[in-house]
Design a protein around this motif. Structure first.
Motif, mmCIF file in Angstrom:
data_model
loop_
_atom_site.group_PDB
_atom_site.id
_atom_site.type_symbol
_atom_site.label_atom_id
_atom_site.label_comp_id
_atom_site.label_asym_id
_atom_site.label_seq_id
_atom_site.Cartn_x
_atom_site.Cartn_y
_atom_site.Cartn_z
ATOM 1 N N SER A 1 60.426 2.961 59.148
ATOM 2 C CA SER A 1 61.386 1.860 59.052
ATOM 3 C C SER A 1 62.716 2.298 59.664
ATOM 4 O O SER A 1 62.973 3.493 59.816
ATOM 5 C CB SER A 1 61.608 1.478 57.588
ATOM 6 O OG SER A 1 62.300 2.525 56.913
ATOM 7 N N PRO A 2 63.601 1.347 60.024
ATOM 8 C CA PRO A 2 64.927 1.719 60.530
ATOM 9 C C PRO A 2 65.695 2.604 59.542
ATOM 10 O O PRO A 2 66.403 3.519 59.945
ATOM 11 C CB PRO A 2 65.622 0.362 60.715
ATOM 12 C CG PRO A 2 64.504 -0.583 60.992
ATOM 13 C CD PRO A 2 63.377 -0.112 60.114
ATOM 14 N N VAL A 3 65.528 2.332 58.240
ATOM 15 C CA VAL A 3 66.197 3.155 57.229
ATOM 16 C C VAL A 3 65.705 4.594 57.310
ATOM 17 O O VAL A 3 66.494 5.547 57.244
ATOM 18 C CB VAL A 3 65.956 2.591 55.811
ATOM 19 C CG1 VAL A 3 66.403 3.589 54.747
ATOM 20 C CG2 VAL A 3 66.693 1.272 55.640
ATOM 21 N N GLU A 4 64.406 4.771 57.471
ATOM 22 C CA GLU A 4 63.853 6.123 57.567
ATOM 23 C C GLU A 4 64.328 6.823 58.833
ATOM 24 O O GLU A 4 64.594 8.029 58.830
ATOM 25 C CB GLU A 4 62.326 6.063 57.521
ATOM 26 C CG GLU A 4 61.776 5.682 56.161
ATOM 27 C CD GLU A 4 60.280 5.438 56.178
ATOM 28 O OE1 GLU A 4 59.623 5.857 55.212
ATOM 29 O OE2 GLU A 4 59.772 4.828 57.144
ATOM 30 N N VAL A 5 64.452 6.073 59.937
ATOM 31 C CA VAL A 5 64.954 6.655 61.175
ATOM 32 C C VAL A 5 66.391 7.130 60.986
ATOM 33 O O VAL A 5 66.754 8.254 61.373
ATOM 34 C CB VAL A 5 64.871 5.640 62.332
ATOM 35 C CG1 VAL A 5 65.588 6.180 63.575
ATOM 36 C CG2 VAL A 5 63.422 5.324 62.664
ATOM 37 N N VAL A 6 67.228 6.302 60.378
ATOM 38 C CA VAL A 6 68.616 6.685 60.147
ATOM 39 C C VAL A 6 68.686 7.893 59.216
ATOM 40 O O VAL A 6 69.499 8.804 59.414
ATOM 41 C CB VAL A 6 69.422 5.496 59.573
ATOM 42 C CG1 VAL A 6 70.813 5.950 59.131
ATOM 43 C CG2 VAL A 6 69.537 4.394 60.610
ATOM 44 N N GLN A 7 67.829 7.909 58.203
ATOM 45 C CA GLN A 7 67.817 9.046 57.291
ATOM 46 C C GLN A 7 67.454 10.326 58.034
ATOM 47 O O GLN A 7 68.059 11.379 57.799
ATOM 48 C CB GLN A 7 66.827 8.803 56.153
ATOM 49 C CG GLN A 7 66.878 9.880 55.078
ATOM 50 C CD GLN A 7 66.226 9.431 53.790
ATOM 51 O OE1 GLN A 7 65.748 8.302 53.691
ATOM 52 N NE2 GLN A 7 66.202 10.301 52.815
ATOM 53 N N VAL B 1 69.246 3.172 72.172
ATOM 54 C CA VAL B 1 68.694 2.025 71.453
ATOM 55 C C VAL B 1 69.798 1.367 70.629
ATOM 56 O O VAL B 1 70.430 2.007 69.782
ATOM 57 C CB VAL B 1 67.538 2.472 70.538
ATOM 58 C CG1 VAL B 1 67.006 1.297 69.731
ATOM 59 C CG2 VAL B 1 66.417 3.086 71.377
ATOM 60 N N GLU B 2 70.016 0.077 70.878
ATOM 61 C CA GLU B 2 71.133 -0.643 70.253
ATOM 62 C C GLU B 2 71.065 -0.610 68.734
ATOM 63 O O GLU B 2 72.092 -0.516 68.059
ATOM 64 C CB GLU B 2 71.149 -2.089 70.737
ATOM 65 C CG GLU B 2 72.310 -2.900 70.192
ATOM 66 C CD GLU B 2 72.289 -4.342 70.683
ATOM 67 O OE1 GLU B 2 73.155 -5.121 70.235
ATOM 68 O OE2 GLU B 2 71.402 -4.681 71.493
ATOM 69 N N GLU B 3 69.859 -0.699 68.175
ATOM 70 C CA GLU B 3 69.717 -0.730 66.711
ATOM 71 C C GLU B 3 70.288 0.507 66.029
ATOM 72 O O GLU B 3 70.639 0.467 64.851
ATOM 73 C CB GLU B 3 68.241 -0.885 66.318
ATOM 74 C CG GLU B 3 67.680 -2.272 66.539
ATOM 75 C CD GLU B 3 67.109 -2.453 67.937
ATOM 76 O OE1 GLU B 3 67.553 -1.745 68.867
ATOM 77 O OE2 GLU B 3 66.227 -3.311 68.103
#
Length: 268
Positions: A100-106, A133-135
């Protein structure tokens, strides 16, 4: 008795566990794929998703990009969309995910994923570096950090390794030339250092010899550069010193424990 493993847990280790029990702990979210496991046959701590046996369970070939855009889904809170598992990462030639995006940021926060690593999801034509990547642009991550959603805010305060200011001189070798440097901070996972060479690049491997300092004995470590920053006020006059962030890729467990003891005492 089958093979046994130990897991990292807030600076300590727990276990031993069987292969099946480790998988159960990950699937129940008690542990994450970015946590470390100790394998006696390897003789070192390895990230679960990079371990040769466990990586088979998380490594997935990305799905083919759809020809048509999916129908619009019902509107959901932004925080819920950040938990959709749709991202794949590429490390050392292997695909991992979905995350998930949260896991990527983590993973970015914990320095197990870096801005120069490649990432992809089904709506992208090609793999791109995280920094492209913009996100995951700085303003997007800043907005997540400032969110009132406690589930999102928590990832910015959870560090795998405590850090502390640390003064020790360094000898640095890049397989070609020897340089001198100075440690600025340290953790069990890596260090912030000044090196008298402005031309080293993120992703590059280095051999570092740390002289004794602040109660930590001298030690050697193989490291990978994960960040680079010019800071004029920290560089001696006339010097080309640059601040580099490095992660330890090879360091003895006894050294990790000494550093944990040091950083814990500093934080107390």
């Amino acid at each position: 008795m089958g093979k046994q493993y130990y897991l990292s847990n807030n600076g300590t280790h727990i276990g031993p566990y069987t292969f099946e029990v480790v998988l159960q702990k990950v699937e129940s979210h008690e542990h994450q794929w970015t946590d470390y496991v100790y394998d006696e046959t390897i003789g070192d701590w390895v990230m679960l998703m990079e371990h040769p046996e466990f990586s088979v369970k998380v490594s997935t070939k990305p799905a083919t990009r759809p020809e048509e855009a999916p129908q619009a889904a019902a509107e959901v809170p932004a925080s819920e969309g950040l938990k959709d598992k749709e991202w794949f990462i590429l490390k050392e030639g292997n695909n991992y995910g979905p995350f998930s995006p949260v896991e990527v940021v983590q993973m970015l926060q914990e320095k197990t994923l870096f801005e120069y690593d490649y990432i992809w999801h089904a709506r992208m034509a090609n793999w791109s570096r995280v920094a492209e990547v913009e996100e995951f642009a700085p303003d997007k991550i800043r907005a997540m950090k400032q969110s009132n959603d406690t589930g999102l805010a928590e990832i910015f305060f959870r560090r795998r390794h405590a850090r502390a200011a640390y003064g020790a001189s360094l000898i640095v070798h890049n397989n070609k030339t020897v340089f001198r440097g100075q440690a600025l901070e340290i953790s069990a996972g890596g260090a912030g250092v000044m090196i008298d060479n402005p031309n080293l690049q993120p992703g590059q491997s280095l051999f570092l010899h740390f002289q004794p300092g602040d109660g930590v004995p001298p030690f050697n470590a193989v490291c990978q550069i994960v960040s680079k920053q010019f800071i004029k006020e920290l560089a001696p006059k006339g010097s080309d010193s640059v601040r580099y962030g490095v992660k330890f890729t090879t360091v003895s467990q006894s050294v990790r424990e000494s550093i944990k003891t040091f950083t814990t005492a500093k934080a107390a």
